[in-house]
Motif scaffolding. Structure first.
Motif, PDB file in Angstrom:
ATOM      1  N   PHE A   1      12.346   5.704  47.062  1.00  0.00           N
ATOM      2  CA  PHE A   1      12.328   6.981  47.781  1.00  0.00           C
ATOM      3  C   PHE A   1      12.065   6.818  49.268  1.00  0.00           C
ATOM      4  O   PHE A   1      11.642   7.768  49.931  1.00  0.00           O
ATOM      5  CB  PHE A   1      11.276   7.917  47.176  1.00  0.00           C
ATOM      6  CG  PHE A   1      11.609   8.392  45.787  1.00  0.00           C
ATOM      7  CD1 PHE A   1      12.751   9.130  45.543  1.00  0.00           C
ATOM      8  CD2 PHE A   1      10.765   8.105  44.722  1.00  0.00           C
ATOM      9  CE1 PHE A   1      13.051   9.578  44.271  1.00  0.00           C
ATOM     10  CE2 PHE A   1      11.056   8.541  43.447  1.00  0.00           C
ATOM     11  CZ  PHE A   1      12.206   9.285  43.215  1.00  0.00           C
ATOM     12  N   GLY A   2      12.303   5.636  49.824  1.00  0.00           N
ATOM     13  CA  GLY A   2      12.106   5.462  51.253  1.00  0.00           C
ATOM     14  C   GLY A   2      11.348   4.197  51.588  1.00  0.00           C
ATOM     15  O   GLY A   2      10.890   3.445  50.718  1.00  0.00           O
ATOM     16  N   GLU A   3      11.196   3.962  52.878  1.00  0.00           N
ATOM     17  CA  GLU A   3      10.616   2.721  53.376  1.00  0.00           C
ATOM     18  C   GLU A   3       9.166   2.520  52.951  1.00  0.00           C
ATOM     19  O   GLU A   3       8.727   1.393  52.719  1.00  0.00           O
ATOM     20  CB  GLU A   3      10.703   2.692  54.908  1.00  0.00           C
ATOM     21  CG  GLU A   3      12.111   2.560  55.447  1.00  0.00           C
ATOM     22  CD  GLU A   3      12.715   1.211  55.127  1.00  0.00           C
ATOM     23  OE1 GLU A   3      12.153   0.190  55.558  1.00  0.00           O
ATOM     24  OE2 GLU A   3      13.734   1.186  54.426  1.00  0.00           O
ATOM     25  N   ILE A   4       8.401   3.592  52.819  1.00  0.00           N
ATOM     26  CA  ILE A   4       6.976   3.442  52.538  1.00  0.00           C
ATOM     27  C   ILE A   4       6.731   2.969  51.110  1.00  0.00           C
ATOM     28  O   ILE A   4       5.733   2.319  50.831  1.00  0.00           O
ATOM     29  CB  ILE A   4       6.230   4.767  52.836  1.00  0.00           C
ATOM     30  CG1 ILE A   4       4.732   4.519  52.989  1.00  0.00           C
ATOM     31  CG2 ILE A   4       6.531   5.824  51.789  1.00  0.00           C
ATOM     32  CD1 ILE A   4       3.985   5.713  53.561  1.00  0.00           C
ATOM     33  N   GLY A   5       7.613   3.296  50.188  1.00  0.00           N
ATOM     34  CA  GLY A   5       7.636   2.699  48.854  1.00  0.00           C
ATOM     35  C   GLY A   5       6.402   2.899  48.007  1.00  0.00           C
ATOM     36  O   GLY A   5       6.012   1.987  47.274  1.00  0.00           O
TER      37      GLY A   5
END
Length: 461
Positions: free
Chosen positions: A347-351
């Motif tokens: 769901f995105g870079e922060i993971g």
């Protein structure tokens, strides 16, 4: 080291400038085994770049037997602060990896592919795991034979290989983290007309911290059938997937307990592009057993984009929406969806959050800034689908049990990603993201806002 990479980028630019391109060469893939550089047999399809000499090395006069060489080199750093998982400290760490490969084609029917992986991390022992570091290992090593079959072609591949199906919601490369995922097993592929059908059986590779110690994970296996029909009447990138994927895991852990898991996923995916619209919609149903319980889980995932192609900078707007089932409590049947082997940073870079027990909205906007630059921004909103189930991480691990909380909202995430394709071979990216915990996370543990910064440089040929 950075100076060496800059020098490589400059060399790539100068060589490309010496010989103007007469045709576009194949593009690089995250799975280098998917690339076919046979078009370079025709000198008219070569750009004159120095690295192209390694992509097509003929071994006979006709060029039917040939060797392709290449590598991926990546350096990445990430920083987390105020992680809502209290077991993980605030930290900044570095990842480095190199993935050289050789692709040997012996005539039109036989192929041998090998790819090594060197992956290292400078990270806290509290957080370092199999996606961070694995030393020097065999990432891929397989043999493949193919032959005509009626009006189509049959190929059989066996050995260690990276595998991705569809949009990697269930079986993916895990390319974003430092250690990609590979499997030991076999695949048979039949291609007839607009249809491609795979039958496969794999065990995932369990990554260890030492050199040459990665082995098949004997506690998990997957097998199934995956069929894709191209729909050229809609567009050149349109199609329909139909699949059944079996999965077995010993001692699986969910919010309701620990037991052996035997699961079957039935799914379909409709994807394509028409004019300025593109889409990727998928529905999945899971049946099976979890110890003495039955499994009934499901997920619906949609991704729709519109690109303003006639507007400067070609901006686009995109909406991703997911409903992913959760459990209704101990006893009866298990309702938690299992994404099996999904892509990294789902769901995105922060993971931080993975695809289980969620209702999710994910709007995205982006622009092409020219000269290889791109900028995207996204917001992600998370709710629990079931109030009797917890929140899970990307690999399916339980990161926060329900703990009796009746709160539904999990949190809000935002991110900005700036990318630059400096040359054909060199790309850079930097990102910033934050995660604001919602009521559920605040009631069951730390409620601090998590901040994330990442950056990477990648060189390929």
């Amino acid at each position: 080291m950075l100076r060496a990479i800059q020098a490589a980028a400059a060399a790539s630019i100068s060589v490309a400038a010496m010989s103007p391109a007469t045709a576009e060469p194949p593009s690089f893939s995250n799975n280098r085994a998917d690339e076919d550089w046979s078009v370079l047999a025709d000198p008219a399809n070569r750009t004159g770049a120095a690295w192209e000499r390694f992509k097509f090395v003929p071994l006979d006069a006709a060029g039917e037997s040939r060797l392709t060489l290449g590598t991926d080199l990546r350096f990445r750093f990430e920083r987390y602060s105020d992680n809502f998982d209290s077991a993980k400290p605030d930290e900044i760490y570095g990842w480095s990896r190199i993935m050289p490969y050789a692709d040997l084609r012996l005539g039109p029917t036989l192929r041998v592919f090998g790819q090594m992986l060197g992956a290292w991390a400078d990270r806290s022992a509290l957080t370092e795991g199999p996606v961070d570091e694995t030393g020097v290992e065999l990432l891929q090593g397989f043999a493949e034979a193919s032959a005509p079959l009626g009006s189509g072609e049959l190929s059989i591949r066996g050995g260690r290989q990276m595998v991705a199906y569809g949009s990697e919601r269930l079986i993916g490369l895990r390319f974003g983290p430092n250690v990609p995922l590979s499997f030991d097993g076999a695949r048979a592929r039949l291609s007839v007309g607009d249809w491609t059908v795979d039958a496969f059986a794999y065990r995932p590779v369990a990554n260890e911290l030492g050199n040459f110690d990665d082995r098949s994970d004997r506690s998990r296996k997957t097998f199934g059938l995956y069929a894709t029909r191209a729909l050229p009447e809609i567009g050149p990138k349109s199609g329909l997937d139909l699949y059944w994927i079996g999965y077995e895991r010993d001692d699986a852990r969910f919010d309701s307990g620990v037991a052996d898991e035997r699961r079957h996923t039935l799914g379909t995916r409709f994807f394509g592009a028409l004019g300025d619209w593109s889409w990727n919609h998928e529905a999945m149903l899971q049946l099976g057993t979890f110890g003495g319980e039955r499994i009934l889980a499901w997920s619906v995932a949609t991704d729709t984009r519109y690109t303003f192609s006639a507007v400067p900078l070609r901006p686009f707007v995109e909406l991703k929406a997911n409903v992913i089932s959760g459990d209704r409590g101990p006893g009866g049947r298990l309702g938690t969806f299992n994404a099996l082997f999904p892509k990294g940073k789902y769901f995105g870079e922060i993971g931080l959050i993975g695809p289980a027990n969620l209702v999710n909205l994910h709007p995205v906007i982006g622009v092409s800034l020219g000269s290889g630059w791109s900028l995207t921004g996204a917001a992600v909103f998370y709710w629990r689908q079931s109030l009797d189930d917890g929140v899970y991480g990307n690999p399916g691990n339980l990161i926060r049990p329900s703990a009796g909380s009746r709160a539904r909202y999990v949190g809000t995430q935002g991110e900005v990603v700036l990318g630059w394709e400096a040359t054909t071979n060199v790309t850079l990216e930097t990102s910033y993201a934050l995660f604001e915990p919602g009521r559920f996370l605040s009631e069951t543990g730390s409620g601090k806002t998590v901040h994330f910064v990442g950056g990477e440089i990648q060189f390929r040929y």
